[in-house]
Write a protein that holds these residues in place. Structure first.
Motif, PDB file in Angstrom:
ATOM      1  N   ARG A 166       0.923  -1.163  -0.042  1.00 14.91           N
ATOM      2  CA  ARG A 166       0.037   0.034  -0.114  1.00 14.91           C
ATOM      3  C   ARG A 166       0.915   1.286  -0.189  1.00 14.91           C
ATOM      4  O   ARG A 166       1.980   1.223   0.403  1.00 14.91           O
ATOM      5  N   SER A 167       0.351   2.440  -0.424  1.00 13.43           N
ATOM      6  CA  SER A 167       1.053   3.632  -0.356  1.00 13.43           C
ATOM      7  C   SER A 167       0.608   4.370   0.692  1.00 13.43           C
ATOM      8  O   SER A 167      -0.549   4.907   0.974  1.00 13.43           O
ATOM      9  N   THR A 204       2.179   8.130   3.399  1.00 13.77           N
ATOM     10  CA  THR A 204       2.912   9.425   3.542  1.00 13.77           C
ATOM     11  C   THR A 204       3.602   9.386   4.901  1.00 13.77           C
ATOM     12  O   THR A 204       3.199   9.094   5.854  1.00 13.77           O
ATOM     13  N   ASP A 228       0.066   8.562   9.466  1.00 11.09           N
ATOM     14  CA  ASP A 228      -1.250   8.556  10.097  1.00 11.09           C
ATOM     15  C   ASP A 228      -2.143   7.940   9.275  1.00 11.09           C
ATOM     16  O   ASP A 228      -2.069   8.036   7.868  1.00 11.09           O
ATOM     17  N   ALA A 271      -5.820   6.757   7.956  1.00 13.29           N
ATOM     18  CA  ALA A 271      -7.140   7.144   7.803  1.00 13.29           C
ATOM     19  C   ALA A 271      -7.847   5.616   7.895  1.00 13.29           C
ATOM     20  O   ALA A 271      -7.848   4.651   7.352  1.00 13.29           O
ATOM     21  N   HIS A 310     -10.853   3.855   7.303  1.00 16.56           N
ATOM     22  CA  HIS A 310     -11.827   4.210   6.562  1.00 16.56           C
ATOM     23  C   HIS A 310     -12.875   3.005   7.005  1.00 16.56           C
ATOM     24  O   HIS A 310     -12.290   1.997   7.248  1.00 16.56           O
ATOM     25  N   ALA A 330      -4.829  -2.642   5.024  1.00 17.61           N
ATOM     26  CA  ALA A 330      -4.174  -1.685   5.688  1.00 17.61           C
ATOM     27  C   ALA A 330      -4.752  -0.617   6.844  1.00 17.61           C
ATOM     28  O   ALA A 330      -4.317  -0.722   8.021  1.00 17.61           O
ATOM     29  N   SER A 331      -6.157  -0.476   6.648  1.00 16.09           N
ATOM     30  CA  SER A 331      -6.801   0.274   7.429  1.00 16.09           C
ATOM     31  C   SER A 331      -6.988  -0.776   8.491  1.00 16.09           C
ATOM     32  O   SER A 331      -7.258  -0.190   9.856  1.00 16.09           O
ATOM     33  N   ARG A 368      -9.475   5.141  -4.935  1.00 16.00           N
ATOM     34  CA  ARG A 368     -10.841   5.284  -5.697  1.00 16.00           C
ATOM     35  C   ARG A 368     -11.866   4.522  -5.125  1.00 16.00           C
ATOM     36  O   ARG A 368     -11.625   3.253  -4.793  1.00 16.00           O
TER      37      ARG A 368
END
Ligand SMILES: Cc1cc2nc3c(=O)[nH]c(=O)nc-3n(C[C@H](O)[C@H](O)[C@H](O)COP(=O)(O)OP(=O)(O)OC[C@H]3O[C@@H](n4cnc5c(N)ncnc54)[C@H](O)[C@@H]3O)c2cc1C
Length: 312
Positions: free
Chosen positions: A88-89, A91, A105, A107, A109, A123-124, A289
């Motif tokens: 996964r990408s 930051t 950080d 998110a 979802h 990932a979440s 997306r």
């Protein structure tokens, strides 16, 4: 549109890292601090520094993956999908040198009191349950000036426009902390819940509008610290509605927009077509997306097919 396909390795490098601590900073965001033996060699370029993370499968205690250098992507793809790590990408929210750590950080979802435990993606879900000691591999920069930083306003820029959602909030925070004193910035950030607002330190003259999707009466609403977004914002794409309704400053802008790919595309189209902003001055990236996993997006890119296009 910037793609999210596998970056070339150099000047990126693989690092084995482990969770040092995990802290829920708001309803939708968990901040995970990573440490690792070789982190002295990790060099974030700040701003919207992207990197790849590799998650273990649920039955594994660490990612099963060999660092094969420049051929890593082919090697990863050749692995059994049930065994290979989930890529996964993300930051780099902040890198620190004493102690050597960096924050990401995530998110969440599907977060919130109503969310099912199966909500979100790998990932979440991983981030929601992360504990100190959990192990990951990351493909991260080894030099500060690297191709994983997109925010690069050219000389002659008079003001900055930033938009994003929770997934872009780490990048927006990094960009705002990087801007020179007095730089004029107009910023719109869409968040799921009121408490997802973050303090965003900056020397810039930043006008930040928070657009909160979740309101107590079940409708979308807007809350601004530096402006209001107008009634249109109570729609499906509050950032788009807010930017459409905004009075923009005079002078030469540089825009950086990220978040859900459909929203990003519509925003970019508005800025280029309706506002007449030079398309080369609009850096836009679909961070996710609706209805597509990152595997789906990479598969599209690899097939050279329906990836978000560069048209206006
Ligand atoms: C350069 C770059 C930097 C990024 N930086 C960050 C970052 O710092 N923090 C961060 O949280 N995200 C960031 N993202 C976005 C993140 O990579 C995606 O949200 C990713 O899809 C999450 O993986 P997942 O396994 O949880 O969900 P996936 O398995 O990829 O997707 C599962 C389902 O969830 C949906 N989905 C994915 N993300 C969201 C979302 N945010 N809201 C609602 N539905 C969603 C998908 O449409 C899909 O239907 C970044 C993306 C890019 C390209």
């Amino acid at each position: 549109m910037t793609t999210t396909a596998a970056p070339a390795t150099a000047p990126f490098r693989f690092f084995d890292v482990q969770v040092v601590r995990a802290r829920r900073v708001s309803t939708s965001v968990v901040r995970i601090t990573f440490g690792g033996e070789r982190l002295a060699e990790l060099a974030s370029g700040g701003r919207d520094q992207r990197f790849k993370l590799f998650l273990p499968q649920p039955h594994q205690d660490r990612p099963v993956f060999d660092d094969t250098g420049d051929s890593w992507y082919a090697a990863w793809r050749a692995q059994d999908p049930a065994e290979r790590p989930v890529m996964r990408s993300y930051t780099i929210r902040e890198q620190r040198h004493a102690p050597r750590e960096f924050d990401v950080d995530f998110a969440l979802h599907g977060a919130g009191p109503e969310a099912a435990s199966t909500a979100g993606g790998p990932a979440s879900r991983w981030a929601a349950g992360a504990r100190p000691g959990d192990r990951l591999t990351v493909l991260a920069p080894a030099v500060e000036d690297n191709g994983g930083v997109d925010f690069r306003p050219p000389a002659g820029t008079d003001w900055i426009l930033l938009t994003g959602d929770e997934t872009a909030l780490p990048a927006i925070a990094g960009i705002l902390s990087w801007l020179s004193p007095g730089t004029h910035a107009k910023v719109w950030i869409e968040i799921a819940h009121d408490d997802d607002r973050q303090h965003l330190p900056t020397f810039a003259d930043a006008d930040i509008t928070w657009l909160v999707r979740d309101t107590t009466d079940g409708t979308r609403g807007t809350h601004g610290t530096g402006g209001t977004a107008g009634p249109d914002a109570a729609r499906r794409e509050p950032v788009l509605a807010a930017v459409r309704a905004a009075e923009l400053p005079e002078g030469t802008p540089y825009a950086w927009i990220a978040g859900e790919a459909g929203t990003v595309k519509a925003l970019r189209r508005h800025l280029v077509r309706d506002r007449g902003i030079d398309r080369r001055a609009v850096k836009f990236t679909g961070y996710w997306r609706r209805g597509a996993t990152e595997e789906d997006l990479i598969a599209e890119l690899m097939a050279g097919a329906a990836a978000p296009s560069d048209e206006d």
